[in-house]
Design an enzyme around this catalytic site. Sequence first.
Site, PDB file in Angstrom:
ATOM      1  CG  HIS A  51      -1.737   1.236   1.369  1.00 40.05           C
ATOM      2  ND1 HIS A  51      -1.680   2.061   2.468  1.00 40.05           N
ATOM      3  CD2 HIS A  51      -2.644   1.796   0.534  1.00 40.05           C
ATOM      4  CE1 HIS A  51      -2.526   3.071   2.310  1.00 40.05           C
ATOM      5  NE2 HIS A  51      -3.120   2.933   1.141  1.00 40.05           N
ATOM      6  CB  SER A  52       0.714   4.318   0.199  1.00 42.56           C
ATOM      7  OG  SER A  52       0.847   5.688  -0.073  1.00 42.56           O
ATOM      8  CE1 TYR A  53       9.208   3.786   1.616  1.00 41.17           C
ATOM      9  CE2 TYR A  53       8.164   2.478   3.352  1.00 41.17           C
ATOM     10  CZ  TYR A  53       9.305   2.902   2.680  1.00 41.17           C
ATOM     11  OH  TYR A  53      10.544   2.441   3.075  1.00 41.17           O
TER      12      TYR A  53
END
Length: 264
Positions: A112-114
Amino acid sequence: MQSIPSRFFLASFLSGVVVIGFACAPAPPEAPTETTPRTIVFVHGAWGGGWQYTKVQPLLEEAGHIVYRPTMTGLGERVHLGGPDVGLSTHIEDIVKVLEFEDLHDIVLVGHSYGGMVIAGVADRMPERIAKLVYFDAFLPDDGESVASLFGDSIDAMATVGGDGAEPWQLVPLWVEEGEPPPVDVPQPLLTFTEPIVLGNPEAARLPAVYLLTVEAGKEADLFDVFADRARERGWEVVEMEGTHNPHWFQPENFVNVLLQTLQ
């Protein structure tokens, strides 16, 4: 990473598109489509921790899946282990060690994301352990890129480096109020955003992968669109889900339904 400005503040950066819409208001979830039992390893975003998947884990386990939700060094309940030398390579090693010590094979690796930066590095190191990659509203880096090189000045709208009692190596999220009870986002080691990723394993490039893009209602543009476009260029399926950047926390049932559909 938890989000770009408006989306980050909710919690902690066309062909072949499958669009799956869900209302943001709570509603009884549809029964997930039957899937083969999977081992799913979640890699959380910046400022977060494995705690972000506490609502998702029981839903997936009820459907017969095995879930791991490790917390990376210097974040979540491991915030006390943070330091100026904790970088992207540290977090990649964190997840590599989980796969090794838990003896995990044929996994679905969800970043997720980073966390997209991290799973890209893990896939480059251990492609033989991975059945499928899911980039969940995540960075999708090319070799030599970093969060800082990809998002640049956008980071300044989310967090500040040091100051107000923080260390100069800490990237402090702007939305966390002092005294807020746990679970809560914590400072991110700055090196995790500035260290370039090293990629080059051709076996990793051949892994099955899908990009799951969350789109907030009424929004026409999204800063993660660029990574969804990269996924399309690679020939991956791109799945769109209406919701915030953090549906695993705010819309766990809907998120699980969409995730399981990507595993068909």
